[in-house]
Design a protein around this motif. Structure first.
Motif, PDB file in Angstrom:
ATOM      1  N   GLU A 115      47.019  39.544  28.517  1.00 53.69           N
ATOM      2  CA  GLU A 115      45.519  40.218  28.945  1.00 53.69           C
ATOM      3  C   GLU A 115      45.359  39.881  30.162  1.00 53.69           C
ATOM      4  OE1 GLU A 115      41.812  41.059  26.271  1.00 53.69           O
ATOM      5  OE2 GLU A 115      41.246  39.114  27.232  1.00 53.69           O
ATOM      6  N   ILE A 116      44.896  40.991  31.201  1.00 54.80           N
ATOM      7  CA  ILE A 116      44.636  40.701  32.212  1.00 54.80           C
ATOM      8  C   ILE A 116      43.081  41.176  32.553  1.00 54.80           C
ATOM      9  CG2 ILE A 116      44.996  41.621  34.842  1.00 54.80           C
ATOM     10  CD1 ILE A 116      47.557  39.952  33.672  1.00 54.80           C
ATOM     11  N   GLY A 117      42.307  40.114  33.223  1.00 55.29           N
ATOM     12  CA  GLY A 117      40.851  40.348  33.751  1.00 55.29           C
ATOM     13  C   GLY A 117      40.934  40.743  34.953  1.00 55.29           C
ATOM     14  N   TRP A 118      39.871  41.488  35.582  1.00 49.97           N
ATOM     15  CA  TRP A 118      39.810  41.490  37.087  1.00 49.97           C
ATOM     16  C   TRP A 118      38.268  40.922  37.234  1.00 49.97           C
ATOM     17  CZ3 TRP A 118      43.205  43.839  40.714  1.00 49.97           C
ATOM     18  CH2 TRP A 118      42.598  44.267  41.715  1.00 49.97           C
ATOM     19  N   ASP A 119      38.067  40.482  38.304  1.00 52.75           N
ATOM     20  CA  ASP A 119      36.622  39.995  38.603  1.00 52.75           C
ATOM     21  C   ASP A 119      36.530  40.090  40.459  1.00 52.75           C
ATOM     22  OD1 ASP A 119      34.194  39.192  38.976  1.00 52.75           O
ATOM     23  OD2 ASP A 119      34.712  36.952  38.738  1.00 52.75           O
ATOM     24  N   GLY A 120      35.567  41.363  40.768  1.00 52.95           N
ATOM     25  CA  GLY A 120      35.686  41.421  42.281  1.00 52.95           C
ATOM     26  C   GLY A 120      35.614  42.800  42.605  1.00 52.95           C
ATOM     27  N   GLY A 121      34.814  43.442  42.755  1.00 50.96           N
ATOM     28  CA  GLY A 121      34.598  44.728  43.338  1.00 50.96           C
ATOM     29  C   GLY A 121      34.743  46.056  42.367  1.00 50.96           C
ATOM     30  N   VAL A 122      34.522  45.768  41.266  1.00 51.40           N
ATOM     31  CA  VAL A 122      34.685  46.986  40.124  1.00 51.40           C
ATOM     32  C   VAL A 122      33.629  47.791  40.520  1.00 51.40           C
ATOM     33  CG1 VAL A 122      34.806  47.489  37.779  1.00 51.40           C
ATOM     34  CG2 VAL A 122      35.994  45.560  38.442  1.00 51.40           C
ATOM     35  N   ALA A 123      34.128  49.224  40.668  1.00 51.09           N
ATOM     36  CA  ALA A 123      32.949  50.264  40.917  1.00 51.09           C
ATOM     37  C   ALA A 123      33.592  51.408  40.286  1.00 51.09           C
ATOM     38  CB  ALA A 123      32.778  50.522  42.595  1.00 51.09           C
ATOM     39  N   VAL A 124      32.673  52.330  40.169  1.00 48.83           N
ATOM     40  CA  VAL A 124      32.906  53.819  39.661  1.00 48.83           C
ATOM     41  C   VAL A 124      34.059  54.436  40.088  1.00 48.83           C
ATOM     42  CG1 VAL A 124      32.070  55.990  39.205  1.00 48.83           C
ATOM     43  CG2 VAL A 124      30.560  54.121  38.652  1.00 48.83           C
ATOM     44  N   ASP A 125      34.241  54.028  41.355  1.00 49.63           N
ATOM     45  CA  ASP A 125      35.560  54.805  42.246  1.00 49.63           C
ATOM     46  C   ASP A 125      36.740  54.164  42.074  1.00 49.63           C
ATOM     47  OD1 ASP A 125      34.714  52.876  43.841  1.00 49.63           O
ATOM     48  OD2 ASP A 125      34.860  53.908  45.746  1.00 49.63           O
ATOM     49  N   ASN A 126      36.689  52.878  41.586  1.00 51.15           N
ATOM     50  CA  ASN A 126      38.016  52.257  41.389  1.00 51.15           C
ATOM     51  C   ASN A 126      38.355  51.804  39.913  1.00 51.15           C
ATOM     52  OD1 ASN A 126      36.685  49.913  41.129  1.00 51.15           O
ATOM     53  ND2 ASN A 126      36.975  49.185  42.879  1.00 51.15           N
ATOM     54  N   ALA A 127      37.496  51.957  38.982  1.00 51.73           N
ATOM     55  CA  ALA A 127      37.532  51.611  37.555  1.00 51.73           C
ATOM     56  C   ALA A 127      38.752  52.077  36.854  1.00 51.73           C
ATOM     57  CB  ALA A 127      36.518  51.781  36.818  1.00 51.73           C
ATOM     58  N   TYR A 128      38.928  53.335  37.148  1.00 56.13           N
ATOM     59  CA  TYR A 128      40.128  54.158  36.398  1.00 56.13           C
ATOM     60  C   TYR A 128      41.467  53.650  37.194  1.00 56.13           C
ATOM     61  CZ  TYR A 128      43.356  58.160  35.556  1.00 56.13           C
ATOM     62  OH  TYR A 128      44.619  58.814  35.147  1.00 56.13           O
ATOM     63  N   SER A 129      41.422  53.494  38.441  1.00 60.84           N
ATOM     64  CA  SER A 129      42.815  52.988  39.152  1.00 60.84           C
ATOM     65  C   SER A 129      43.070  51.467  38.577  1.00 60.84           C
ATOM     66  CB  SER A 129      42.547  52.886  40.763  1.00 60.84           C
ATOM     67  OG  SER A 129      42.425  54.045  41.052  1.00 60.84           O
ATOM     68  N   LEU A 130      41.882  50.728  38.342  1.00 60.75           N
ATOM     69  CA  LEU A 130      42.180  49.232  37.657  1.00 60.75           C
ATOM     70  C   LEU A 130      42.911  49.384  36.391  1.00 60.75           C
ATOM     71  CD1 LEU A 130      39.027  47.655  39.207  1.00 60.75           C
ATOM     72  CD2 LEU A 130      41.410  47.314  40.268  1.00 60.75           C
ATOM     73  N   VAL A 131      42.425  50.322  35.585  1.00 58.22           N
ATOM     74  CA  VAL A 131      42.748  50.348  34.351  1.00 58.22           C
ATOM     75  C   VAL A 131      44.199  50.903  34.296  1.00 58.22           C
ATOM     76  CG1 VAL A 131      42.418  51.290  32.070  1.00 58.22           C
ATOM     77  CG2 VAL A 131      40.500  50.313  33.314  1.00 58.22           C
ATOM     78  N   GLN A 132      44.680  51.731  34.997  1.00 60.62           N
ATOM     79  CA  GLN A 132      45.834  52.400  35.005  1.00 60.62           C
ATOM     80  C   GLN A 132      46.631  51.345  35.665  1.00 60.62           C
ATOM     81  OE1 GLN A 132      45.717  55.083  32.987  1.00 60.62           O
ATOM     82  NE2 GLN A 132      47.314  55.935  34.219  1.00 60.62           N
ATOM     83  N   GLY A 133      46.188  50.586  36.458  1.00 62.01           N
ATOM     84  CA  GLY A 133      47.306  49.348  37.099  1.00 62.01           C
ATOM     85  C   GLY A 133      47.590  48.352  36.102  1.00 62.01           C
ATOM     86  N   GLY A 134      46.921  48.309  34.928  1.00 64.07           N
ATOM     87  CA  GLY A 134      47.101  47.152  33.667  1.00 64.07           C
ATOM     88  C   GLY A 134      46.045  46.254  33.428  1.00 64.07           C
ATOM     89  N   VAL A 135      44.661  46.592  34.125  1.00 68.49           N
ATOM     90  CA  VAL A 135      43.702  45.685  33.934  1.00 68.49           C
ATOM     91  C   VAL A 135      43.057  45.953  32.583  1.00 68.49           C
ATOM     92  CG1 VAL A 135      41.571  44.545  34.527  1.00 68.49           C
ATOM     93  CG2 VAL A 135      43.281  45.522  36.494  1.00 68.49           C
ATOM     94  N   VAL A 140      40.453  43.843  31.144  1.00 67.47           N
ATOM     95  CA  VAL A 140      39.208  43.542  31.093  1.00 67.47           C
ATOM     96  C   VAL A 140      38.635  43.741  32.506  1.00 67.47           C
ATOM     97  CG1 VAL A 140      37.504  41.745  30.751  1.00 67.47           C
ATOM     98  CG2 VAL A 140      39.428  41.975  29.392  1.00 67.47           C
ATOM     99  N   LEU A 141      37.540  44.492  32.694  1.00 66.59           N
ATOM    100  CA  LEU A 141      36.740  44.659  33.912  1.00 66.59           C
ATOM    101  C   LEU A 141      35.572  43.710  33.965  1.00 66.59           C
ATOM    102  CD1 LEU A 141      37.255  48.253  34.471  1.00 66.59           C
ATOM    103  CD2 LEU A 141      38.689  46.568  35.554  1.00 66.59           C
ATOM    104  N   ASN A 142      35.473  42.826  34.783  1.00 67.54           N
ATOM    105  CA  ASN A 142      34.216  41.962  35.012  1.00 67.54           C
ATOM    106  C   ASN A 142      33.385  42.638  36.058  1.00 67.54           C
ATOM    107  OD1 ASN A 142      34.868  39.636  33.243  1.00 67.54           O
ATOM    108  ND2 ASN A 142      36.666  39.714  34.504  1.00 67.54           N
ATOM    109  N   VAL A 143      32.264  43.141  35.513  1.00 66.46           N
ATOM    110  CA  VAL A 143      31.518  43.885  36.466  1.00 66.46           C
ATOM    111  C   VAL A 143      30.370  43.567  36.432  1.00 66.46           C
ATOM    112  CG1 VAL A 143      30.181  46.319  36.773  1.00 66.46           C
ATOM    113  CG2 VAL A 143      32.394  46.361  35.563  1.00 66.46           C
ATOM    114  N   GLY A 144      29.688  43.155  37.880  1.00 66.91           N
ATOM    115  CA  GLY A 144      28.303  42.886  37.999  1.00 66.91           C
ATOM    116  C   GLY A 144      27.604  43.451  38.997  1.00 66.91           C
TER     117      GLY A 144
END
Length: 85
Positions: free
Chosen positions: A33-53, A55-59
């Motif tokens: 399981e891969i988590g991502w922290d830093g810079g998650v936004a509407v315009d990149n969430a799809y790319s992050l998930v498609q890239g294998g992420v 868990v998106l840590n959104v703040g």
């Protein structure tokens, strides 16, 4: 956890170059399981998930928004696109 940002900079931008690390990690262990922290936004969430992420840590994008509920909903829509394809 992949950290993509600058320490101490709340609400920064994501370095999508970090997606290469995910590809390498998944090659070693496809079920990790891969988590991502830093810079998650509407315009990149799809790319992050498609890239294998997984868990998106959104703040910052939610907390700095004048309409957090809408931003959260838009993030969910972007993430859910991946399950439809």
């Amino acid at each position: 956890m992949i950290f993509s940002g600058e320490l101490g900079r709340f609400g920064g931008t994501a370095s999508l170059m970090q997606l290469e690390k995910i590809r390498l990690i998944k090659a070693i262990n496809p079920s990790v399981e891969i988590g991502w922290d830093g810079g998650v936004a509407v315009d990149n969430a799809y790319s992050l998930v498609q890239g294998g992420v997984n868990v998106l840590n959104v703040g910052g994008v939610i907390q700095k928004s004048s309409d957090p509920r809408t931003i959260f909903s838009r993030l969910q829509q972007e993430i859910n696109k991946t399950s439809v394809l």
